[in-house]
Design a protein around this motif. Sequence first.
Motif, PDB file in Angstrom:
ATOM      1  N   ASP A 298      -7.140   6.464   2.137  1.00 59.76           N
ATOM      2  CA  ASP A 298      -7.958   6.257   0.989  1.00 59.76           C
ATOM      3  C   ASP A 298      -9.244   5.250   1.233  1.00 59.76           C
ATOM      4  OD1 ASP A 298      -5.983   7.547  -0.454  1.00 59.76           O
ATOM      5  OD2 ASP A 298      -4.727   5.812  -0.629  1.00 59.76           O
TER       6      ASP A 298
ATOM      7  N   GLN B 110      -5.541   2.116  -4.682  1.00 57.60           N
ATOM      8  CA  GLN B 110      -5.382   3.131  -4.250  1.00 57.60           C
ATOM      9  C   GLN B 110      -5.204   4.450  -5.230  1.00 57.60           C
ATOM     10  OE1 GLN B 110      -2.409   1.861  -1.109  1.00 57.60           O
ATOM     11  NE2 GLN B 110      -3.270   3.716  -0.200  1.00 57.60           N
TER      12      GLN B 110
ATOM     13  N   THR C 220       0.699  -1.162  -0.093  1.00 56.79           N
ATOM     14  CA  THR C 220       0.066   0.021  -0.138  1.00 56.79           C
ATOM     15  C   THR C 220       0.815   1.204   0.054  1.00 56.79           C
ATOM     16  OG1 THR C 220      -0.049   0.029   2.548  1.00 56.79           O
ATOM     17  CG2 THR C 220      -1.949  -1.144   1.320  1.00 56.79           C
TER      18      THR C 220
ATOM     19  N   ARG D  80      -7.733   7.733  -5.185  1.00 53.13           N
ATOM     20  CA  ARG D  80      -7.518   9.041  -5.117  1.00 53.13           C
ATOM     21  C   ARG D  80      -7.881   9.946  -6.265  1.00 53.13           C
ATOM     22  NH1 ARG D  80      -1.424   8.632  -2.566  1.00 53.13           N
ATOM     23  NH2 ARG D  80      -2.014   7.611  -0.640  1.00 53.13           N
TER      24      ARG D  80
ATOM     25  N   TYR E   8      -1.836   7.124   4.277  1.00 54.24           N
ATOM     26  CA  TYR E   8      -3.081   7.044   3.237  1.00 54.24           C
ATOM     27  C   TYR E   8      -4.333   7.193   4.133  1.00 54.24           C
ATOM     28  CZ  TYR E   8      -3.745   2.094   4.027  1.00 54.24           C
ATOM     29  OH  TYR E   8      -4.053   0.897   4.312  1.00 54.24           O
TER      30      TYR E   8
ATOM     31  N   GLN F 124      -6.569  -2.004   2.598  1.00 56.79           N
ATOM     32  CA  GLN F 124      -6.963  -1.824   1.283  1.00 56.79           C
ATOM     33  C   GLN F 124      -7.411  -3.461   0.711  1.00 56.79           C
ATOM     34  OE1 GLN F 124      -7.502   0.860  -0.966  1.00 56.79           O
ATOM     35  NE2 GLN F 124      -7.803   1.574   1.020  1.00 56.79           N
TER      36      GLN F 124
ATOM     37  N   THR G 234     -10.327  -0.535   5.048  1.00 59.16           N
ATOM     38  CA  THR G 234      -9.617   0.504   4.254  1.00 59.16           C
ATOM     39  C   THR G 234      -8.404   0.574   4.712  1.00 59.16           C
ATOM     40  OG1 THR G 234     -10.369   1.924   6.094  1.00 59.16           O
ATOM     41  CG2 THR G 234     -11.834   1.604   3.863  1.00 59.16           C
TER      42      THR G 234
END
Length: 194
Positions: free
Chosen positions: A42, A167, A36, A171, A40, A150, A147
């Motif tokens: 995301d 990701q 990942t 984004r 983040y 991910q 999350t």
Amino acid sequence: MSVARLSNEDNDRESKRSKKGASPILGFSDKDKMGTIQPYDDALVVTLRIRGFDVKRVLVNQGSAVEVMYPDLYKGLNLKPKDLMAYDSLLVSFEGKTVTPRGQIRLPIQTGSDVVEVDFIMVDAYSPYTAIVSRPWLHALGAISSTLHQKVKYLSEGRVEEIVGNQTMARQCMVAVIFCQPNPESSASIRKDL
């Protein structure tokens, strides 16, 4: 769709557990964060096979109780108004606006060899996502999502399978949402003039 198999070491451990009668356990560890982009915050955006097509930009939202389909997916699947069943409830969008759905349709979502049918609510509104899958899909598949890691994990034929989030796509969707928002400065200046 990005479905990853377990490593040989993990497969050996899972195989030994299965021989002992214990089923694999769904869960996440720090190892699941490898690959990942850090740091983040995301959203979990994946590609899913819906009605036989690989559909990108699908938001996994475990906080929602309905699956939602947006115009890009509706058109991409070549659906027509006659394909939709009536849906009488109103929905509230992320912005807090009330949205009247155009209808509902039951569609298959395939993950590996597993197929789960879910009811999508067709909403004629802008979204950078093509669809949102939520608790009904996760529960029907017997999946858990994270999350932080991910990933979506689920059991299939005695093995833990994974759907890995994208990701970069998450984004891009976030940027699209930001650029489609009304300019807060212009709203503030209008309020000052009143």
